[in-house]
Structures are given as structure tokens and as C-alpha cells.
Design a protein around this motif. Structure first.
Motif, mmCIF file in Angstrom:
data_model
loop_
_atom_site.group_PDB
_atom_site.id
_atom_site.type_symbol
_atom_site.label_atom_id
_atom_site.label_comp_id
_atom_site.label_asym_id
_atom_site.label_seq_id
_atom_site.Cartn_x
_atom_site.Cartn_y
_atom_site.Cartn_z
ATOM 1 N N UNK A 24 0.840 -1.204 0.000
ATOM 2 C CA UNK A 24 0.000 0.000 0.000
ATOM 3 C C UNK A 24 0.871 1.249 0.000
ATOM 4 N N UNK A 25 1.869 1.276 0.881
ATOM 5 C CA UNK A 25 2.763 2.433 0.964
ATOM 6 C C UNK A 25 3.602 2.572 -0.311
ATOM 7 N N UNK A 26 4.024 1.454 -0.898
ATOM 8 C CA UNK A 26 4.839 1.501 -2.121
ATOM 9 C C UNK A 26 4.028 2.088 -3.281
ATOM 10 N N UNK A 27 2.801 1.647 -3.432
ATOM 11 C CA UNK A 27 1.958 2.159 -4.514
ATOM 12 C C UNK A 27 1.705 3.655 -4.351
ATOM 13 N N UNK A 28 1.503 4.086 -3.115
ATOM 14 C CA UNK A 28 1.284 5.521 -2.870
ATOM 15 C C UNK A 28 2.542 6.320 -3.189
ATOM 16 N N UNK A 29 3.708 5.817 -2.780
ATOM 17 C CA UNK A 29 4.957 6.563 -2.942
ATOM 18 C C UNK A 29 5.433 6.591 -4.391
ATOM 19 N N UNK A 30 5.340 5.472 -5.097
ATOM 20 C CA UNK A 30 5.877 5.393 -6.460
ATOM 21 C C UNK A 30 4.919 5.953 -7.508
ATOM 22 N N UNK A 31 3.627 5.779 -7.284
ATOM 23 C CA UNK A 31 2.680 6.115 -8.342
ATOM 24 C C UNK A 31 1.561 7.055 -7.895
ATOM 25 N N UNK A 32 1.614 7.538 -6.654
ATOM 26 C CA UNK A 32 0.597 8.468 -6.183
ATOM 27 C C UNK A 32 -0.784 7.856 -6.076
ATOM 28 N N UNK A 33 -0.856 6.557 -5.898
ATOM 29 C CA UNK A 33 -2.140 5.872 -5.775
ATOM 30 C C UNK A 33 -2.772 6.221 -4.425
ATOM 31 N N UNK A 34 -4.080 6.416 -4.393
ATOM 32 C CA UNK A 34 -4.760 6.757 -3.145
ATOM 33 C C UNK A 34 -4.707 5.587 -2.169
ATOM 34 N N UNK A 35 -4.869 5.904 -0.896
ATOM 35 C CA UNK A 35 -4.846 4.878 0.147
ATOM 36 C C UNK A 35 -5.927 3.832 -0.099
ATOM 37 N N UNK A 36 -7.135 4.281 -0.480
ATOM 38 C CA UNK A 36 -8.243 3.351 -0.706
ATOM 39 C C UNK A 36 -7.964 2.436 -1.897
ATOM 40 N N UNK A 37 -7.450 3.012 -3.002
ATOM 41 C CA UNK A 37 -7.163 2.205 -4.194
ATOM 42 C C UNK A 37 -6.034 1.211 -3.929
ATOM 43 N N UNK A 38 -5.020 1.641 -3.194
ATOM 44 C CA UNK A 38 -3.911 0.746 -2.877
ATOM 45 C C UNK A 38 -4.377 -0.399 -1.978
ATOM 46 N N UNK A 39 -5.277 -0.092 -1.036
ATOM 47 C CA UNK A 39 -5.820 -1.134 -0.167
ATOM 48 C C UNK A 39 -6.632 -2.136 -0.969
ATOM 49 N N UNK A 40 -7.398 -1.646 -1.939
ATOM 50 C CA UNK A 40 -8.161 -2.547 -2.800
ATOM 51 C C UNK A 40 -7.235 -3.424 -3.641
ATOM 52 N N UNK A 41 -6.067 -2.891 -4.001
ATOM 53 C CA UNK A 41 -5.104 -3.698 -4.750
ATOM 54 C C UNK A 41 -4.601 -4.861 -3.898
ATOM 55 N N UNK A 42 -4.344 -4.595 -2.616
ATOM 56 C CA UNK A 42 -3.932 -5.668 -1.715
ATOM 57 C C UNK A 42 -5.038 -6.722 -1.609
ATOM 58 N N UNK A 43 -6.281 -6.266 -1.518
ATOM 59 C CA UNK A 43 -7.403 -7.201 -1.486
ATOM 60 C C UNK A 43 -7.476 -7.993 -2.790
ATOM 61 N N UNK A 44 -7.256 -7.307 -3.927
ATOM 62 C CA UNK A 44 -7.277 -7.989 -5.230
ATOM 63 C C UNK A 44 -6.191 -9.050 -5.305
ATOM 64 N N UNK A 45 -5.011 -8.757 -4.751
ATOM 65 C CA UNK A 45 -3.918 -9.742 -4.706
ATOM 66 C C UNK A 45 -4.382 -11.003 -3.972
ATOM 67 N N UNK A 46 -5.049 -10.816 -2.837
ATOM 68 C CA UNK A 46 -5.507 -11.953 -2.053
ATOM 69 C C UNK A 46 -6.614 -12.717 -2.765
ATOM 70 N N UNK A 47 -7.524 -11.986 -3.407
ATOM 71 C CA UNK A 47 -8.608 -12.653 -4.134
ATOM 72 C C UNK A 47 -8.067 -13.433 -5.331
#
Length: 412
Positions: A247-270
Motif C-alpha cells: 500500500x505504501x509503495x503504490x502511494x509513494x511510487x505512483x501516487x495511488x490513493x490509500x483506498x485504491x492501494x488497499x483494494x489492490x492488496x485485497x485484489x492480490x488476495x482474491x
């Protein structure tokens, strides 16, 4: 203690599908609960940084404590499961997770979060010896591949639920209420397990009167057991990076929002859960090539992570490929469990799974310390690249397990 190449012989009679499915479902629910507990703290790391002024290293140390406690406990929990039965230990573990949630809800300091980590680590330590002892004893041999698939799938669903559950309820009602709701979830799971407790009964391992001193530890002399341990340690270090810092990496490297980055982590698990579903069929059809299946899947996942580290994909591309990494890892999950089963001596299921899966806890404990330092220095891309390299090293360990499993050459 006699060393054999299989954990349990095939059952003497056919077990009804409904009975197997019930056991698999109950164990899957327990496994989802344990994986939910892995992520009691990481999804809210940004909140704790703001609330208590903590650094990435301090937050990473919380997870190190969790997994040190879990790893130390898991290595010994297998002996307890073999001696007392899996059911009793399961109830204690779920109760400890419930207590951890309540402790988190009333926490007011870093010390309070540390208590949460300790309680959750104690709760987590016995789940793999418990789960695999129940599955190996209560599920018919022809359905074990599918059982391992369901086991891994539900674990990933537990990981996927935790960020959405905690962050979602936290956004609506505050993070303390989110932990109160999590405690309610564990209370419901405890009730379900109690209602179906007869399905969870396992036979205990009795010590022969003429057993030699130290015979309970004979399995530790088998090189294949330590190769299994090494595989779990290495592959889990990569997973810890994704869970704790993606989540922190996506925000720092690409300016992704906290909510979108969290959903990406959920997508990884799904995606990992979907991969587990596919992997169950693979494991059932290629049980004698499980090490090769695992090696191929981990190699593919490492390549995808390395691609993410280049930064060439942009924010959306990186999120999509990171989710695909979960699918690649997931396919190898059931074959991984089949690989461990083939290396397990008869009558030592709890002990072997306890020791081998403690490698998972060691990996989770070491990874935040190492990569937390990377993150504090702003080495975000290097963190992803390092995770890819470690995952690639796990490929060698998986192939090493295959070469050292008794009867492996004859079956290939």
C-alpha cells in the motif's frame, strides 16, 4: 518411532462426500480466521503512524513480534496437537484472536499495539498443525488435493477480507469500532466450531512403551524437513512485503490513493484465492510433480514482481500485475501442501507441519525488519525487487524438497 513416507494410510472405507465437505468447510473457516488475524494491524498502519507518530521500522517490528511469537509457538504446538488432539487447541487459538481484537479496540499506545501482536501471535501459532492434522485424519485420501486447495483458498479470503473489513468499518465508525466488530466475527466462528465440534475430533498420538528417548524428534533428522522449512521461510518473506508495504509503495511510487492501494492488496488476495482453486485441480492430477509445479509458479510470480519494480507499468499497470502475482502464487499453494505431505513421516503430522510452517512465521518476522529499513530510506522499487529475488531463491528450495522426498525418483 517408525519413519514412513506418507502421513496417513488411505482410509479403509469410502467416506461420503458430504462428510468430507463439512470437515473441509470447517477447517477452511478456521484457516480464514487465522489469516484474518495476520492482518489485524497492517491495514491500519497509516492510521497508527498518524495517531502515534510511528515509523515504518516500528510498525514492521510489530509484525516481527507477531511472527516470532507465532513461529516459536508453532514449532511446539505440533507436539501439543499430536498429544491432546486438534480440537482443543483450535478453541484456545480462536479465543486468543478474540482477545487480541478487544485489546486493539482499547489500545492507547504503541505498547498496546505490541500486546495485540503478542496475543494474535499466540492465537496464530497452532493453526497449521491443527488444520492439517484434521484434514489428514478426517478427509479421504482421494479428496486431499481439493481439501488443500480449499484450505489455501479460504486463507487467502481471510487475508482479502481483513483490509476491506477493518479499513471500511474504520472509515465509517472509527478504527476502534472496527476492532470491536472483528471480535464479534471471532465470537461467531467459535460458536460454529462448537456446534460442529464432533467433526473436528482427531486421534491423539500415543507413545509406545518401548519408544527410544528422543524418538518424538526423529523427524528433525530428515533433511527434507529442513528444505521444506527453507522454502516456507523464503517464499513468505516476499508475501510479507506485499502485505505490509505494498500500500505504501503504490502511494509513494505512483501516487495511488490509500483506498485504491488497499483494494489492490485485497485484489492480490482474491487472485491468490482463485489461483488456489485452479491449483487444487493441478495438485489432484499431478501429485507426483508437486515440487515442479511449485517451482514454476514461484518463478512466474518472481518475474511479475520484478516487472512491478521497474516502474514501467505506471500506477494502474502495477496494480494489475501485482494482483496477477497473487494468482501465480495461489496456483502453487495446493501443490506446496501436497509436497509437504509426501515428506511427512507417519504419525508426525502435527510436529512436521508445526516445524515446517514455523518457517512461514520466521519469514514474516524477518522480512519487515529487512525491508522496513529499505522503506525508511525511500528504496521503494528496491523493496519490490528484493522481494522478487527472495521468491526466486525459494524455487531452489522447492526443487530441493522434491529431490530429497523418499520415493520421489521412483514416482517421476
Amino acid at each position: 518411532m517408525t519413519i514412513a513416507t506418507q502421513s496417513h494410510p488411505a482410509p479403509p472405507r469410502e467416506i461420503p462426500l458430504r462428510q468430507d465437505a463439512t470437515v473441509i468447510g470447517l477447517v477452511g473457516l478456521a484457516h480464514a480466521s487465522s489469516h484474518f488475524g495476520h492482518l489485524l494491524l497492517p491495514p491500519l498502519f497509516p492510521v497508527f503512524m498518524k495517531e502515534y507518530g510511528l515509523s515504518y521500522s516500528q510498525l514492521g517490528f510489530l509484525m516481527t513480534v507477531f511472527f516470532v511469537v507465532s513461529g516459536a509457538g508453532q514449532a511446539t504446538a505440533g507436539f501439543v496437537v499430536d498429544r491432546l488432539g486438534a480440537r482443543r487447541v483450535l478453541f484456545v487459538s480462536l479465543t486468543l484472536f478474540l482477545m487480541a481484537c478487544l485489546a486493539a479496540a482499547v489500545s492507547t499506545s504503541y505498547a498496546g499495539l505490541m500486546l495485540v501482536a503478542v496475543l494474535a501471535g499466540l492465537g496464530n501459532c497452532a493453526f497449521h498443525p491443527v488444520d492439517f492434522t484434521i484434514l489428514n485424519q478426517r478427509v479421504s485420501a482421494p479428496r486431499l488435493g481439493y481439501a488443500f486447495s480449499a484450505h489455501g483458498l479460504t486463507g487467502n479470503l481471510g487475508w482479502a477480507l481483513a483490509p476491506v473489513f477493518l479499513v471500511g468499518i474504520g472509515a465509517l465508525a472509527g478504527w476502534r469500532m472496527a476492532y470491536g466488530a472483528a471480535a464479534g466475527l471471532y465470537a461467531v466462528v467459535l460458536v460454529v466450531m462448537w456446534v460442529h465440534r464432533e467433526r473436528l475430533r482427531t486421534e491423539v498420538v500415543t507413545r509406545a512403551p518401548d519408544a527410544a528417548p528422543g524418538s518424538d524428534l526423529a523427524f528433525m533428522k530428515l533433511p527434507v524437513v529442513w528444505w521444506c522449512f527453507g522454502f516456507f521461510l523464503l517464499s513468505t518473506m516476499t508475501l510479507a512485503v506485499v502485505q505490509s508495504f505494498s500500500v505504501a509503495i503504490l502511494k509513494a511510487l505512483h501516487g495511488v490513493s490509500f483506498e485504491a492501494a488497499t483494494l489492490t492488496l485485497t485484489a492480490y488476495m482474491l487472485c491468490g484465492a482463485l489461483g488456489m482453486l485452479v491449483g487444487g485441480y493441478v495438485a489432484a492430477r499431478m501429485p507426483n510433480r508437486s515440487d515442479r509445479v511449485v517451482a514454476l509458479c514461484m518463478t512466474a510470480a518472481a518475474a511479475l514482481l520484478a516487472l512491478c519494480a521497474t516502474g514501467l507499468l505506471g500506477g494502474q499497470g502495477t496494480m494489475a500485475v501485482l494482483a496477477a502475482t497473487g494468482f501465480a502464487v495461489g496456483i502453487g499453494g495446493p501443490s506446496r501442501d501436497m509436497m509437504i505431505k509426501k515428506a511427512t513421516p507417519k504419525g508426525a503430522t502435527g510436529r512436521v507441519y508445526g516445524l515446517v510452517y514455523s518457517g512461514l512465521d520466521v519469514g514474516f518476522a524477518v522480512s519487515p525488519l529487512v525491508f522496513g529499513l529499505f522503506m525508511d530510506r525511500g528504496w521503494y522499487a528496491a523493496t519490490l525487487a528484493g522481494a522478487a529475488l527472495v521468491l526466486l531463491l525459494s524455487v531452489g528450495a522447492a526443487l530441493g524438497v522434491g529431490r530429497r522426498t523418499p520415493g520421489a525418483r521412483a514416482s517421476q
